[in-house]
Design a protein around this motif. Sequence first.
Motif, short mmCIF file in Angstrom:
data_model
loop_
_atom_site.label_atom_id
_atom_site.label_comp_id
_atom_site.label_asym_id
_atom_site.label_seq_id
_atom_site.Cartn_x
_atom_site.Cartn_y
_atom_site.Cartn_z
N LEU A 159 0.95 -1.10 -0.01
CA LEU A 159 -0.05 -0.16 -0.04
C LEU A 159 0.72 1.27 -0.08
O LEU A 159 0.55 2.21 -0.68
CB LEU A 159 -0.89 0.13 1.20
N GLN A 163 0.18 3.35 -3.29
CA GLN A 163 -0.72 4.41 -2.94
C GLN A 163 -0.10 5.62 -2.54
O GLN A 163 -0.38 6.75 -3.13
CB GLN A 163 -1.77 4.06 -1.83
N GLN A 167 0.78 8.24 -5.28
CA GLN A 167 -0.03 9.54 -5.29
C GLN A 167 1.09 10.73 -5.17
O GLN A 167 0.97 11.72 -5.98
CB GLN A 167 -0.92 9.62 -3.99
N PHE A 198 -3.74 -6.95 -1.94
CA PHE A 198 -4.44 -6.07 -2.94
C PHE A 198 -4.17 -6.80 -4.38
O PHE A 198 -3.02 -7.10 -4.69
CB PHE A 198 -3.88 -4.67 -3.12
N ASP A 202 -7.19 -3.42 -8.41
CA ASP A 202 -7.20 -2.61 -7.24
C ASP A 202 -6.05 -1.43 -7.33
O ASP A 202 -6.46 -0.39 -7.14
CB ASP A 202 -7.50 -3.32 -6.01
N ILE A 203 -5.04 -2.28 -7.67
CA ILE A 203 -3.66 -1.39 -7.54
C ILE A 203 -3.97 -0.30 -8.86
O ILE A 203 -3.53 1.03 -8.75
CB ILE A 203 -2.44 -2.03 -7.69
N LYS A 205 -6.67 0.63 -10.56
CA LYS A 205 -7.65 1.64 -10.08
C LYS A 205 -7.08 2.50 -9.18
O LYS A 205 -7.72 3.93 -9.88
CB LYS A 205 -8.72 0.86 -9.78
N GLU A 206 -6.31 2.44 -8.21
CA GLU A 206 -6.21 3.27 -7.36
C GLU A 206 -5.00 4.37 -8.07
O GLU A 206 -5.05 5.54 -7.79
CB GLU A 206 -5.23 2.85 -6.34
#
Length: 281
Positions: A159, A163, A167, A198, A202-203, A205-206
Amino acid sequence: MSYFVGPIITFLGTTPNIGTTAAAFASACRIAEESGRSVGYLCLNLKSAKVHRFLGVDKPGATLDSLRPELLTGSLQPDKLLRSMHRCRGVPDLHVLFGNIMRDQAEFFTIEEMEHLLTIAEQTFSIVIADVGAYWDNAATLCALRKAHKRIIVTTSALSHFQEDGQRWMKQLSAMYGIAAHDYEAIIIHQPWGKGGFHVKDICKELGVSFLGELALSEPLLSQLDRGTLDEWLLNDERGRAVMKEPSRKLIEHYGLKRQMRMTVQPWYKKLLTHRGGVSS
């Protein structure tokens, strides 16, 4: 004089030391092997260049920093670039430019120098793989991303990597240079101790990116990095030959680099054509 310009594929990591170079180099190896085209692999990781170690070249004769005089004056030529590159064992079409060894000089490379290097590389090879690692505060990363025809973001299922780092770096900083998240495709690195909780979708999409492929950092692969035999393992070991095969196939098809099958003409058939005046039927 006009030149053929080959596409540039830039590999960028969200986080240092997660396998970005392994993914980039394996892709370059697969593309050169499967396409039969000339591939230029440029290690543009100015602060943590390690590909020379992974290939067992402890004291490279030429590196990125050794080209500074030509880059400063904008006088680099394709033949000089080729002479400065390492030829990999078993893959004659793959040429590797080892990265900057003088880490204290990383911030002195300029935008103009990197643009010149990438322009000459485009003219020299059918396809260019630029490995910039995970550090953004240098000219190599910014130029290689801006000039890239395809941008590949490398991350893991942790994460904090996809993430937090994704980001802070890719989404925020990349947007400042006009590169949106959807301009990237993702390679997901799986660590030897497991894939984590994960899923790939999902990764992606994030991050807001499309999915290109996966790479498992197995114990055998990590062992080859330490031994300096990565290229040999990728070519000769059954497990090694599977590394980055599917993502590389997608890249080969996307750029129309699939190897052309050539028919072998037997000597007796050549004589027959000569007898017929070159008419086959």
